[in-house]
Design an enzyme around this catalytic site. Structure first.
Site, PDB file in Angstrom:
ATOM      1  N   SER A  38     -18.442 -52.022 -59.818  1.00 56.91           N
ATOM      2  CA  SER A  38     -17.230 -51.424 -59.247  1.00 56.91           C
ATOM      3  C   SER A  38     -16.090 -51.514 -60.253  1.00 56.91           C
ATOM      4  O   SER A  38     -15.847 -52.572 -60.820  1.00 56.91           O
ATOM      5  CB  SER A  38     -16.806 -52.175 -57.978  1.00 56.91           C
ATOM      6  OG  SER A  38     -17.887 -52.282 -57.103  1.00 56.91           O
ATOM      7  N   HIS A  69     -21.137 -46.335 -55.691  1.00 55.84           N
ATOM      8  CA  HIS A  69     -22.270 -46.245 -56.620  1.00 55.84           C
ATOM      9  C   HIS A  69     -22.973 -44.908 -56.410  1.00 55.84           C
ATOM     10  O   HIS A  69     -23.164 -44.473 -55.281  1.00 55.84           O
ATOM     11  CB  HIS A  69     -23.264 -47.376 -56.391  1.00 55.84           C
ATOM     12  CG  HIS A  69     -22.757 -48.737 -56.776  1.00 55.84           C
ATOM     13  ND1 HIS A  69     -22.815 -49.221 -58.048  1.00 55.84           N
ATOM     14  CD2 HIS A  69     -22.174 -49.700 -56.042  1.00 55.84           C
ATOM     15  CE1 HIS A  69     -22.280 -50.437 -58.090  1.00 55.84           C
ATOM     16  NE2 HIS A  69     -21.882 -50.754 -56.881  1.00 55.84           N
ATOM     17  N   HIS A  92     -28.082 -54.895 -54.976  1.00 52.33           N
ATOM     18  CA  HIS A  92     -27.517 -56.217 -54.695  1.00 52.33           C
ATOM     19  C   HIS A  92     -28.454 -56.960 -53.749  1.00 52.33           C
ATOM     20  O   HIS A  92     -29.033 -56.353 -52.854  1.00 52.33           O
ATOM     21  CB  HIS A  92     -26.148 -56.093 -54.012  1.00 52.33           C
ATOM     22  CG  HIS A  92     -25.095 -55.443 -54.854  1.00 52.33           C
ATOM     23  ND1 HIS A  92     -24.986 -54.079 -54.953  1.00 52.33           N
ATOM     24  CD2 HIS A  92     -24.111 -55.979 -55.612  1.00 52.33           C
ATOM     25  CE1 HIS A  92     -23.968 -53.798 -55.770  1.00 52.33           C
ATOM     26  NE2 HIS A  92     -23.420 -54.927 -56.173  1.00 52.33           N
ATOM     27  N   TYR A  94     -27.715 -58.803 -51.375  1.00 49.45           N
ATOM     28  CA  TYR A  94     -27.253 -58.798 -49.972  1.00 49.45           C
ATOM     29  C   TYR A  94     -27.723 -57.572 -49.195  1.00 49.45           C
ATOM     30  O   TYR A  94     -27.634 -57.539 -47.975  1.00 49.45           O
ATOM     31  CB  TYR A  94     -25.715 -58.928 -49.897  1.00 49.45           C
ATOM     32  CG  TYR A  94     -24.914 -57.815 -50.533  1.00 49.45           C
ATOM     33  CD1 TYR A  94     -24.906 -56.523 -50.007  1.00 49.45           C
ATOM     34  CD2 TYR A  94     -24.147 -58.064 -51.664  1.00 49.45           C
ATOM     35  CE1 TYR A  94     -24.172 -55.509 -50.596  1.00 49.45           C
ATOM     36  CE2 TYR A  94     -23.410 -57.056 -52.266  1.00 49.45           C
ATOM     37  CZ  TYR A  94     -23.432 -55.773 -51.725  1.00 49.45           C
ATOM     38  OH  TYR A  94     -22.707 -54.772 -52.309  1.00 49.45           O
ATOM     39  N   GLU A  95     -28.251 -56.556 -49.896  1.00 49.69           N
ATOM     40  CA  GLU A  95     -28.724 -55.367 -49.178  1.00 49.69           C
ATOM     41  C   GLU A  95     -29.993 -55.661 -48.382  1.00 49.69           C
ATOM     42  O   GLU A  95     -30.207 -55.090 -47.312  1.00 49.69           O
ATOM     43  CB  GLU A  95     -29.012 -54.227 -50.155  1.00 49.69           C
ATOM     44  CG  GLU A  95     -27.773 -53.707 -50.859  1.00 49.69           C
ATOM     45  CD  GLU A  95     -28.173 -52.857 -52.057  1.00 49.69           C
ATOM     46  OE1 GLU A  95     -28.883 -51.860 -51.870  1.00 49.69           O
ATOM     47  OE2 GLU A  95     -27.793 -53.226 -53.180  1.00 49.69           O
ATOM     48  N   ALA A 122     -17.162 -56.394 -60.442  1.00 49.65           N
ATOM     49  CA  ALA A 122     -15.861 -56.740 -59.868  1.00 49.65           C
ATOM     50  C   ALA A 122     -16.003 -58.137 -59.264  1.00 49.65           C
ATOM     51  O   ALA A 122     -17.028 -58.434 -58.651  1.00 49.65           O
ATOM     52  CB  ALA A 122     -15.482 -55.732 -58.786  1.00 49.65           C
ATOM     53  N   MET A 217     -20.919 -60.983 -56.163  1.00 54.72           N
ATOM     54  CA  MET A 217     -22.186 -60.850 -55.427  1.00 54.72           C
ATOM     55  C   MET A 217     -23.287 -60.162 -56.236  1.00 54.72           C
ATOM     56  O   MET A 217     -24.225 -59.625 -55.645  1.00 54.72           O
ATOM     57  CB  MET A 217     -21.941 -60.076 -54.134  1.00 54.72           C
ATOM     58  CG  MET A 217     -20.892 -60.727 -53.227  1.00 54.72           C
ATOM     59  SD  MET A 217     -20.579 -59.728 -51.759  1.00 54.72           S
ATOM     60  CE  MET A 217     -19.053 -60.461 -51.165  1.00 54.72           C
ATOM     61  N   SER A 218     -23.174 -60.189 -57.549  1.00 53.93           N
ATOM     62  CA  SER A 218     -24.186 -59.477 -58.359  1.00 53.93           C
ATOM     63  C   SER A 218     -24.436 -60.235 -59.649  1.00 53.93           C
ATOM     64  O   SER A 218     -24.164 -61.431 -59.737  1.00 53.93           O
ATOM     65  CB  SER A 218     -23.686 -58.062 -58.676  1.00 53.93           C
ATOM     66  OG  SER A 218     -22.562 -58.114 -59.526  1.00 53.93           O
ATOM     67  N   ASN A 241      -9.274 -59.482 -56.915  1.00 56.74           N
ATOM     68  CA  ASN A 241      -8.555 -60.243 -55.878  1.00 56.74           C
ATOM     69  C   ASN A 241      -8.628 -61.718 -56.246  1.00 56.74           C
ATOM     70  O   ASN A 241      -9.445 -62.107 -57.080  1.00 56.74           O
ATOM     71  CB  ASN A 241      -9.221 -60.017 -54.503  1.00 56.74           C
ATOM     72  CG  ASN A 241     -10.696 -60.373 -54.520  1.00 56.74           C
ATOM     73  OD1 ASN A 241     -11.531 -59.567 -54.960  1.00 56.74           O
ATOM     74  ND2 ASN A 241     -11.027 -61.572 -54.074  1.00 56.74           N
ATOM     75  N   HIS A 253     -13.779 -55.118 -48.520  1.00 47.82           N
ATOM     76  CA  HIS A 253     -14.405 -54.339 -49.587  1.00 47.82           C
ATOM     77  C   HIS A 253     -13.444 -53.239 -50.049  1.00 47.82           C
ATOM     78  O   HIS A 253     -13.366 -52.937 -51.245  1.00 47.82           O
ATOM     79  CB  HIS A 253     -15.729 -53.753 -49.075  1.00 47.82           C
ATOM     80  CG  HIS A 253     -16.582 -53.159 -50.156  1.00 47.82           C
ATOM     81  ND1 HIS A 253     -16.970 -53.866 -51.283  1.00 47.82           N
ATOM     82  CD2 HIS A 253     -17.132 -51.926 -50.289  1.00 47.82           C
ATOM     83  CE1 HIS A 253     -17.704 -53.088 -52.062  1.00 47.82           C
ATOM     84  NE2 HIS A 253     -17.826 -51.903 -51.484  1.00 47.82           N
TER      85      HIS A 253
HETATM   86  N1  HPA Z   1     -15.998 -62.688 -53.624  1.00 50.25           N
HETATM   87  C1  HPA Z   1     -17.216 -62.192 -53.871  1.00 50.25           C
HETATM   88  N2  HPA Z   1     -17.428 -61.028 -54.464  1.00 50.25           N
HETATM   89  C2  HPA Z   1     -16.353 -60.314 -54.842  1.00 50.25           C
HETATM   90  C3  HPA Z   1     -15.048 -60.762 -54.625  1.00 50.25           C
HETATM   91  C4  HPA Z   1     -14.864 -62.014 -53.990  1.00 50.25           C
HETATM   92  O1  HPA Z   1     -13.740 -62.491 -53.765  1.00 50.25           O
HETATM   93  N3  HPA Z   1     -14.212 -59.818 -55.133  1.00 50.25           N
HETATM   94  C5  HPA Z   1     -14.990 -58.828 -55.645  1.00 50.25           C
HETATM   95  N4  HPA Z   1     -16.295 -59.125 -55.470  1.00 50.25           N
END
Ligand code: HPA
Length: 282
Positions: A38, A69, A92, A94-95, A122, A217-218, A241, A253
């Site tokens: 991202s 994506h 990912h 988590y999918e 990201a 998360m990747s 963030n 998200h």
């Molecule tokens: N946590 C996990 N994954 C992320 C975050 C986060 O704060 N920001 C962007 N991807």
């Protein structure tokens, strides 16, 4: 639950077929491939003489349905002449709960002849001195879920050395280019969290205590697969963030995507320069 991804002999056949398809479609492999997370996709839009192939044409490649994506491979040249392959879309864990989704793409790239894999993502920042918009060069990582895409493999090479997973020479090259460009790039440790829920403030404090600088998360399953395949790896993380509890903001998200978008142009032009610098060393 059975895996949604090819495994074993079926995966090996898919890698052979996929590498043949790539050779036929694009010719010789570029030295460098990039997984665009991202915020980083803009780098593929500035490639010259770009040719595209949807992941559907490559056996075993995943078709993630994550917002932002598009699931296509783009091969082209930077304005400075570095030929690269860019992956727009990554699986990912988590999918599906399965962390082997990038096995076919990464091993197919290696079989094609790629030498260097650049992983981008990201992330949430765990450091006040690294506010949203910062770029971080990954120097090491924490595999918090302790999951591995190599589970179930046999043979000695599954005991893959991760002591220098993030290539030191590539990092020096990219840090030097960042200095020349006046881009404030710092090295840091990336912590993988399974997701898809964001972390709790207590989890963020734990990751900080472990020495992490960013969370996402990747990327970690990808670097394990790449090192096992014998690729050299570089990682770049865009902070979208502050980690949970480190600011008053509620995490969504949409927030990470909108912050990624704000910094997309800078991230893409920095990535392009990093690729040019790496290309010169190969
Ligand atoms: N946590 C996990 N994954 C992320 C975050 C986060 O704060 N920001 C962007 N991807």
């Amino acid at each position: 639950m059975s895996s949604p991804y090819l495994q074993g002999d079926a995966l090996a056949a898919a890698i052979r077929d996929g590498a043949a398809t790539l050779r036929q479609r694009f010719g010789e492999a570029p030295s460098i491939a990039v997984v665009l997370g991202s915020g980083w996709a803009g780098a593929s839009e500035s490639l010259q003489d770009a040719e595209r192939l949807p992941y559907q044409s490559l056996p075993g490649w995943p078709l993630p349905k994550v917002e932002g994506h598009v699931n296509e491979l783009v091969v082209g040249k930077t304005a400075a002449g570095a030929r690269v392959a860019m992956l727009r879309g990554r699986a990912h864990t988590y999918e599906s709960g399965d962390c082997t989704g990038m096995a076919a793409p990464i091993r197919t790239l290696k079989a094609w002849g790629v030498q260097v894999l650049v992983l981008t993502n990201a992330s949430g920042s765990l450091r006040a001195k690294q506010p949203p918009g910062s770029l971080m060069l990954i120097s090491d990582h924490l595999n918090a879920p302790q999951r591995s895409p190599l589970v179930g493999l046999t043979g000695m090479d599954r005991f893959c050395d991760m002591s220098a997973a993030w290539d030191r020479a590539l990092r020096q090259t990219v840090l030097a280019r960042a200095r020349e460009m006046g881009e404030a790039l710092h090295e840091g440790i990336y912590c993988w969290a399974l997701g898809p829920q964001f972390e709790t403030p207590a989890e963020i404090r734990m990751f900080q205590a472990w020495g992490a600088d960013a969370v996402g998360m990747s990327t970690v399953p990808d670097v394990i697969l790449a090192r096992h395949a014998g690729l050299r790896v570089l990682g770049l993380a865009l902070m979208t963030n502050m980690g949970a509890g480190l600011s008053d903001e509620a995490l969504t998200h949409e927030l990470t995507l909108s912050e990624a978008k704000k910094n997309a142009e800078r991230a893409a032009s920095f990535l392009t320069e990093a690729l040019n610098a790496i290309h010169q060393t190969l």
